[in-house]
Design an enzyme around this catalytic site. Structure first.
Site, PDB file in Angstrom:
ATOM      1  N   ARG A  82       0.813  -1.212   0.000  1.00 20.21           N
ATOM      2  CA  ARG A  82       0.000   0.000   0.000  1.00 20.21           C
ATOM      3  C   ARG A  82       0.854   1.274   0.000  1.00 20.21           C
ATOM      4  O   ARG A  82       0.505   2.268   0.648  1.00 20.21           O
ATOM      5  CB  ARG A  82      -0.948   0.025   1.208  1.00 20.21           C
ATOM      6  CG  ARG A  82      -2.032  -1.026   1.160  1.00 20.21           C
ATOM      7  CD  ARG A  82      -3.039  -0.678   0.073  1.00 20.21           C
ATOM      8  NE  ARG A  82      -4.179  -1.582   0.067  1.00 20.21           N
ATOM      9  CZ  ARG A  82      -5.281  -1.386   0.781  1.00 20.21           C
ATOM     10  NH1 ARG A  82      -5.388  -0.346   1.547  1.00 20.21           N
ATOM     11  NH2 ARG A  82      -6.253  -2.245   0.712  1.00 20.21           N
ATOM     12  N   ARG A  98      -3.599   6.971   0.004  1.00 17.39           N
ATOM     13  CA  ARG A  98      -3.978   8.223   0.651  1.00 17.39           C
ATOM     14  C   ARG A  98      -2.913   8.885   1.511  1.00 17.39           C
ATOM     15  O   ARG A  98      -3.036  10.052   1.853  1.00 17.39           O
ATOM     16  CB  ARG A  98      -5.239   7.997   1.488  1.00 17.39           C
ATOM     17  CG  ARG A  98      -6.483   7.938   0.630  1.00 17.39           C
ATOM     18  CD  ARG A  98      -7.675   7.528   1.435  1.00 17.39           C
ATOM     19  NE  ARG A  98      -7.432   6.238   2.061  1.00 17.39           N
ATOM     20  CZ  ARG A  98      -8.395   5.419   2.491  1.00 17.39           C
ATOM     21  NH1 ARG A  98      -9.649   5.777   2.389  1.00 17.39           N
ATOM     22  NH2 ARG A  98      -8.105   4.272   3.035  1.00 17.39           N
ATOM     23  N   ARG A 135      -5.892  11.328  -7.899  1.00 17.52           N
ATOM     24  CA  ARG A 135      -6.868  10.233  -7.901  1.00 17.52           C
ATOM     25  C   ARG A 135      -8.276  10.669  -8.318  1.00 17.52           C
ATOM     26  O   ARG A 135      -8.978   9.952  -9.012  1.00 17.52           O
ATOM     27  CB  ARG A 135      -6.847   9.621  -6.499  1.00 17.52           C
ATOM     28  CG  ARG A 135      -8.099   8.968  -5.994  1.00 17.52           C
ATOM     29  CD  ARG A 135      -8.096   7.474  -6.254  1.00 17.52           C
ATOM     30  NE  ARG A 135      -9.029   6.819  -5.357  1.00 17.52           N
ATOM     31  CZ  ARG A 135     -10.354   6.814  -5.513  1.00 17.52           C
ATOM     32  NH1 ARG A 135     -10.880   7.458  -6.523  1.00 17.52           N
ATOM     33  NH2 ARG A 135     -11.138   6.199  -4.661  1.00 17.52           N
TER      34      ARG A 135
HETATM   35  O1  CP3 Z   1       0.284   0.660  -3.207  1.00 15.23           O
HETATM   36  C1  CP3 Z   1      -0.548  -0.241  -3.267  1.00 15.23           C
HETATM   37  O2  CP3 Z   1      -0.420  -1.293  -2.624  1.00 15.23           O
HETATM   38  C2  CP3 Z   1      -1.718   0.022  -4.171  1.00 15.23           C
HETATM   39  C3  CP3 Z   1      -2.392  -1.116  -4.784  1.00 15.23           C
HETATM   40  C4  CP3 Z   1      -3.372  -1.868  -3.914  1.00 15.23           C
HETATM   41  C5  CP3 Z   1      -4.661  -1.396  -3.524  1.00 15.23           C
HETATM   42  N1  CP3 Z   1      -5.318  -2.418  -2.910  1.00 15.23           N
HETATM   43  C6  CP3 Z   1      -5.213  -0.053  -3.788  1.00 15.23           C
HETATM   44  C7  CP3 Z   1      -6.288   0.469  -2.897  1.00 15.23           C
HETATM   45  C8  CP3 Z   1      -3.230  -3.158  -3.433  1.00 15.23           C
HETATM   46  C9  CP3 Z   1      -2.022  -4.076  -3.525  1.00 15.23           C
HETATM   47  C10 CP3 Z   1      -4.468  -3.505  -2.813  1.00 15.23           C
HETATM   48  C11 CP3 Z   1      -4.730  -4.824  -2.267  1.00 15.23           C
HETATM   49  C12 CP3 Z   1      -5.896  -5.029  -1.408  1.00 15.23           C
HETATM   50  N2  CP3 Z   1      -7.158  -4.529  -1.554  1.00 15.23           N
HETATM   51  C13 CP3 Z   1      -5.908  -5.909  -0.311  1.00 15.23           C
HETATM   52  C14 CP3 Z   1      -4.724  -6.727   0.140  1.00 15.23           C
HETATM   53  C15 CP3 Z   1      -3.777  -5.868   0.900  1.00 15.23           C
HETATM   54  C16 CP3 Z   1      -4.139  -5.675   2.340  1.00 15.23           C
HETATM   55  O3  CP3 Z   1      -4.288  -4.502   2.719  1.00 15.23           O
HETATM   56  O4  CP3 Z   1      -4.252  -6.658   3.050  1.00 15.23           O
HETATM   57  C17 CP3 Z   1      -7.190  -5.886   0.260  1.00 15.23           C
HETATM   58  C18 CP3 Z   1      -7.650  -6.634   1.481  1.00 15.23           C
HETATM   59  C19 CP3 Z   1      -7.994  -5.011  -0.543  1.00 15.23           C
HETATM   60  C20 CP3 Z   1      -9.419  -4.658  -0.380  1.00 15.23           C
HETATM   61  C21 CP3 Z   1      -9.545  -3.200  -0.109  1.00 15.23           C
HETATM   62  N3  CP3 Z   1      -9.539  -2.224  -1.097  1.00 15.23           N
HETATM   63  C22 CP3 Z   1      -9.601  -2.536   1.148  1.00 15.23           C
HETATM   64  C23 CP3 Z   1      -9.636  -3.232   2.493  1.00 15.23           C
HETATM   65  C24 CP3 Z   1      -9.608  -1.158   0.886  1.00 15.23           C
HETATM   66  C25 CP3 Z   1      -9.556  -0.033   1.914  1.00 15.23           C
HETATM   67  C26 CP3 Z   1     -10.787   0.735   2.085  1.00 15.23           C
HETATM   68  C27 CP3 Z   1     -10.460   2.138   2.549  1.00 15.23           C
HETATM   69  O5  CP3 Z   1     -10.883   3.080   1.850  1.00 15.23           O
HETATM   70  O6  CP3 Z   1      -9.810   2.289   3.583  1.00 15.23           O
HETATM   71  C28 CP3 Z   1      -9.583  -0.983  -0.502  1.00 15.23           C
HETATM   72  C29 CP3 Z   1      -9.544   0.296  -1.229  1.00 15.23           C
HETATM   73  C30 CP3 Z   1      -8.211   0.651  -1.769  1.00 15.23           C
HETATM   74  N4  CP3 Z   1      -7.447  -0.174  -2.562  1.00 15.23           N
HETATM   75  C31 CP3 Z   1      -7.533   1.871  -1.596  1.00 15.23           C
HETATM   76  C32 CP3 Z   1      -6.322   1.769  -2.303  1.00 15.23           C
HETATM   77  C33 CP3 Z   1      -5.257   2.800  -2.478  1.00 15.23           C
HETATM   78  C34 CP3 Z   1      -8.097   3.033  -0.763  1.00 15.23           C
HETATM   79  C35 CP3 Z   1      -8.015   4.394  -1.300  1.00 15.23           C
HETATM   80  C36 CP3 Z   1      -8.952   4.916  -2.331  1.00 15.23           C
HETATM   81  O7  CP3 Z   1     -10.157   4.577  -2.370  1.00 15.23           O
HETATM   82  O8  CP3 Z   1      -8.467   5.791  -3.077  1.00 15.23           O
END
Ligand code: CP3
Length: 356
Positions: free
Chosen positions: A32, A36, A45
């Site tokens: 990640r 943000r 974004r």
């Molecule tokens: O730098 C990076 O790692 C970016 C790429 C990435 C994202 N999601 C972008 C993202 C990766 C590798 C993931 C994987 C991901 N997504 C996982 C496995 C990693 C982990 O944290 O265990 C999981 C469980 C998800 C599912 C998911 N997507 C969650 C739990 C969330 C967070 C919700 C929140 O808003 O807090 C997301 C949304 C998400 N995926 C964001 C990002 C940058 C949040 C920001 C946004 O909406 O701009």
């Protein structure tokens, strides 16, 4: 699209460390690392679902590059999400800001299996293939492609969103073993198709995020998730031999020895397990990745510095350590702290550093 050169990054510290080889410096990247915590991310974004952003290759390339440019990390993680393949085949998944994946009609029974058809990456996720291609032709560090692990993706499909106790998933696993088995196989097929498309487009390594697998007992992980995970890595090794692969989950201290048998070349470790112990559990043949507590990057540099040094000390001097956090960067993290962590790891990391 230019076809990327296979093996172009064979000498990169990240790739060498994944293979357990000596390195000039300990490589570091952060799960990640895009997102943000970076003001440039928030600026680029735009509003809307992250799934809309993910479908724009030029934007994805920019968001993937941002942390590499700012921090000087040794690898880039592709900007996407673990639910992209299931969303792309029309399962009805969105990602709610601040919450995570949400599913309008969750997976409930055998009748839902048909909603998980195979992924055709060129047709279903052409934007992934295009963005990886842009990045592979322009990045100066290896690009890590990724997919969600079968348990973690299943948990979102079945629970309909994030879950604390995973009660519905566990009920299905134990009460409908045949449906569970078929679900695991289909999710592995989706992950495999997605990972292969990312590798074909130029990703240099891949990580499987089975983030929530640590909620399971070792016995249940072994019986109900590991077989499908093993098939994934075995089939990937057949189509893409020599590609470094990382298997990661949170709270997996008791699962590490089993995860080490899944067929990946690296096991990612969360912050709860000291890396010397993790190395013992994983065995001498696999590299480890981790595992600074992301919450300890929220305060003063003094604390983050001491903890970074502790992780480096526990990793020891044997080759095969990729420095990372024990889970993703928290949104409220000050990027200046991570910048300093990278500097410190490069200056003081010793695992497998060739004597000069
Ligand atoms: O730098 C990076 O790692 C970016 C790429 C990435 C994202 N999601 C972008 C993202 C990766 C590798 C993931 C994987 C991901 N997504 C996982 C496995 C990693 C982990 O944290 O265990 C999981 C469980 C998800 C599912 C998911 N997507 C969650 C739990 C969330 C967070 C919700 C929140 O808003 O807090 C997301 C949304 C998400 N995926 C964001 C990002 C940058 C949040 C920001 C946004 O909406 O701009």
């Amino acid at each position: 699209m230019d076809s990327p050169t296979p093996g172009r990054f064979d000498d990169a510290p990240f790739i060498r460390a994944c293979r357990g080889l000596e390195v000039a410096r300990v490589p570091v990247w952060f799960m990640r690392q895009a997102g943000r915590s970076l003001p440039e991310y928030r600026a680029a974004r735009g509003p809307g679902s992250i799934l809309d952003a993910i479908a724009q290759p030029e934007l994805v390339a920019e968001l993937t590059r941002q942390p590499v440019d700012r921090y000087g990390t040794d690898a880039a993680i592709f900007f996407s999400d673990i639910v992209v393949p299931v969303a792309a085949i029309g399962f009805g998944v969105d990602v709610a800001p601040g919450t995570g994946p949400v599913v309008a009609e969750p997976f409930r029974s055998k009748d839902d299996l048909h909603r998980l058809r195979p992924l055709e990456p060129e047709l279903d996720t052409p934007y992934v293939v295009e963005a990886v291609g842009i990045l592979a032709g322009s990045l100066s560090v290896p690009l890590i492609g990724f997919a969600g692990g079968p348990f973690t993706v299943a948990s979102y499909l079945i629970e309909g969103g994030p879950s604390k106790n995973f009660a519905r998933v566990k009920a299905l696993m134990h009460e409908e073993p045949a449906v569970w088995h078929e679900l695991m196989e289909r999710l592995v097929d989706l992950a495999l198709a997605s990972l292969r498309s990312q590798l074909d487009a130029g990703a240099a390594a891949v990580q499987l995020f089975d983030s929530w697998a640590g909620i399971l007992t070792p016995h249940h992980y072994e019986a109900l998730v590991l077989p499908a995970t093993r098939r994934l890595f075995a089939e990937l090794a057949q189509s893409h031999p020599d590609v470094p692969t990382i298997l990661f989950g949170v709270g997996t201290g008791e699962l590490l020895a089993l995860m080490a048998t899944a067929g990946s070349t690296v096991v990612g470790v969360d912050w709860r397990v000291p890396l010397d112990q993790a190395r013992r559990r994983v065995g001498p043949d696999l590299a480890v990745q981790g595992n600074l507590d992301p919450a300890l990057c929220l305060g003063s540099w003094e604390v983050a510095r001491a903890e970074t040094r502790e992780v480096l000390a526990l990793a020891g001097t044997r080759p095969g350590h990729i420095f990372n956090l024990g889970h993703g960067v928290l949104p409220e993290t000050d990027p200046a702290i991570l910048e300093q962590v990278v500097e410190l790891v490069h200056a003081e990391g010793r695992a497998g550093v060739a004597a000069s």
